[in-house]
Design a protein around this motif. Structure first.
Motif, PDB file in Angstrom:
ATOM      1  N   GLU A 126      33.076  40.600  24.844  1.00  0.00           N
ATOM      2  CA  GLU A 126      34.511  40.740  25.072  1.00  0.00           C
ATOM      3  C   GLU A 126      35.254  39.452  24.729  1.00  0.00           C
ATOM      4  OE1 GLU A 126      32.205  41.458  27.247  1.00  0.00           O
ATOM      5  OE2 GLU A 126      32.382  43.607  27.723  1.00  0.00           O
ATOM      6  N   GLU A 138      45.226  49.040  29.546  1.00  0.00           N
ATOM      7  CA  GLU A 138      43.868  49.289  30.034  1.00  0.00           C
ATOM      8  C   GLU A 138      42.908  48.196  29.567  1.00  0.00           C
ATOM      9  OE1 GLU A 138      42.407  51.437  32.102  1.00  0.00           O
ATOM     10  OE2 GLU A 138      44.418  52.110  32.640  1.00  0.00           O
ATOM     11  N   ASP A 139      43.000  47.852  28.286  1.00  0.00           N
ATOM     12  CA  ASP A 139      42.130  46.798  27.757  1.00  0.00           C
ATOM     13  C   ASP A 139      42.436  45.458  28.417  1.00  0.00           C
ATOM     14  OD1 ASP A 139      40.636  48.354  26.027  1.00  0.00           O
ATOM     15  OD2 ASP A 139      42.039  48.101  24.359  1.00  0.00           O
ATOM     16  N   ARG A 194      40.816  45.456  31.729  1.00  0.00           N
ATOM     17  CA  ARG A 194      39.364  45.333  31.558  1.00  0.00           C
ATOM     18  C   ARG A 194      38.962  43.895  31.234  1.00  0.00           C
ATOM     19  NH1 ARG A 194      36.533  45.310  26.881  1.00  0.00           N
ATOM     20  NH2 ARG A 194      38.330  46.079  25.688  1.00  0.00           N
ATOM     21  N   ARG A 206      36.913  41.146  33.535  1.00  0.00           N
ATOM     22  CA  ARG A 206      35.675  40.480  33.117  1.00  0.00           C
ATOM     23  C   ARG A 206      35.790  38.974  33.249  1.00  0.00           C
ATOM     24  NH1 ARG A 206      32.331  43.800  29.925  1.00  0.00           N
ATOM     25  NH2 ARG A 206      32.378  45.845  30.914  1.00  0.00           N
TER      26      ARG A 206
END
Length: 409
Positions: free
Chosen positions: A86, A395-396, A399, A403
């Protein structure tokens, strides 16, 4: 959309985006200069944050040490674990939008993280890739770790103190970190100018040792420049007499180097006959008799107060200023009047305002102006905004931010 529009910044580097993966001092000094010239500096911090957040003195707010505050003004912070998929995904998008990448990682780390110039240029051929290293590639020290004290001792800075004080000493500030940070900022600006002419970026290597050694040797090679056994060290500087001079109530800093200044100094101290003394009639003569010249200055300054001498010497156009302690420096009217040292307001963890001393841009630009002075960022403070600029949806962003938070814990 340009980064100048995104950040609302002014300055000669407005519109330039800088990716800053450096930490502690040398790299942050370089990127601070770029930020104060208007660049959008994105400070990419590992999950544990820049070490200077904790190392740079006792903070009022967690992770916001005094040194971190002063070295990281006008920057934005995003937390990325560059070892994760990511983190690399975000980094790839950042590289595509960036003008400059700055790092003080060792070559092996850059290679393993996919952050070499070759890898970045494949994504963005216009990228200027600056690596600040301890030692230049090609020499036997290449790849070795380096800190300011290591470089001061190896480059001759500590030896200069030994010449004057009788024992090697480190300068009481991270001298070579600041020096090399300034050099790196200049090299980056030169490469940006070159890119405008060629259309492509380039890799820059800025080694600490070689730059610091050149700094010392350009000052002190002296006669060794011409002779294998020639004298080294500028005698005007390499002497215990090169220091602030004691007055009747404190200290003063005096510099009378030219012939005009020296003659004016002799008039100011009431010793006009010294203008005809063979030891002092020219720059060459005074250099050959530097200890005698310094002794005359020291003896004269003892007879009046600092304020009296400053007024007299200024009247004679001899460069002179009071000596400051660290404490009295804070009350200097020039620093206050120019706005470099100022009172600023920050909010504590309880959202209450508290006062702190801030350092603002010393330099001015008549056409482009300077960016608004902003406090150093909290850890990851601008992560969501930067991800949005890169095109990540809500949303990303949740996320990726999650993380980063998990990695930080």
């Amino acid at each position: 959309m340009s980064t100048a529009t995104v950040t609302g910044m002014r300055g000669p580097l407005a519109g330039i985006r800088v990716l800053d993966t450096t930490g502690v001092v040398v790299g942050p000094v370089a990127t601070l200069i770029l930020a104060e010239q208007g660049a959008d500096v994105i400070k990419i911090e590992p999950p544990e944050g820049d070490l200077m957040r904790r190392l740079g003195g006792r903070p009022r707010k967690p992770g916001m040490s005094p040194k971190f505050l002063h070295f990281n003004r006008n920057k934005r912070s995003i937390a990325l674990d560059l070892k994760s998929a990511e983190g690399r995904e975000v980094m790839q998008r950042l590289v595509a939008t960036a003008d400059v990448f700055v790092s003080n990682m060792r070559p092996r780390a850059l290679q393993s993280l996919g952050l070499t110039f070759a890898a970045m240029a494949a994504v963005n051929p216009r990228i200027v890739h600056c690596t600040i290293s301890g030692f230049a590639l090609g020499g036997p020290y290449a790849g070795a770790p380096a800190y300011d004290t290591i470089i001061q001792g190896l480059s001759g800075v500590a030896a200069c103190h030994a010449e004057v004080l009788g024992e090697p000493r480190f300068a009481p500030f991270v001298l070579t970190d600041h020096l090399v940070g300034i050099v790196a900022a200049q090299a980056i600006c030169a490469a940006l100018l070159g890119r405008e002419r060629t259309g492509v970026g380039e890799a820059i290597e800025v080694p600490m040792f070689e730059n610091a050694a050149a700094f010392v040797l350009s000052e002190h090679l002296d006669q060794r420049t011409f002779e294998p056994d020639g004298h080294m060290g500028d005698p005007r500087i390499m002497t215990p007499d090169a220091r602030p001079l004691q007055t009747s109530d404190g200290y003063i800093c005096v510099s009378a180097n030219t012939d005009v200044q020296a003659r004016a100094f002799f008039d100011a101290i009431g010793r006009p006959e010294l203008k005809n003394d063979p030891r002092f009639t020219s720059v060459t003569a005074r250099l050959a008799h530097v200890r005698d010249y310094f002794a005359v200055r020291a003896e004269a300054m003892l007879t009046r107060t600092t304020a009296e001498w400053v007024e007299i010497l200024r009247r004679h156009d001899v460069p002179a200023m009071p000596y400051h302690t660290l404490q009295t420096l804070l009350d200097d009217p020039q620093l206050r009047g120019s706005g470099v040292l100022t009172e600023e307001i920050q909010k504590n963890d309880d959202d209450q305002e508290e006062t702190m001393l801030g350092l603002r841009h010393p330099n001015r630009y008549s056409n482009t102006g300077v960016p608004e002075s902003r406090l150093a960022p909290r850890f990851g403070e601008h992560g969501d905004a930067i991800l949005a600029e890169l095109g990540f949806g809500p949303e990303d962003r949740r996320r990726l931010s999650g993380r980063a938070a998990d990695a930080a814990e």
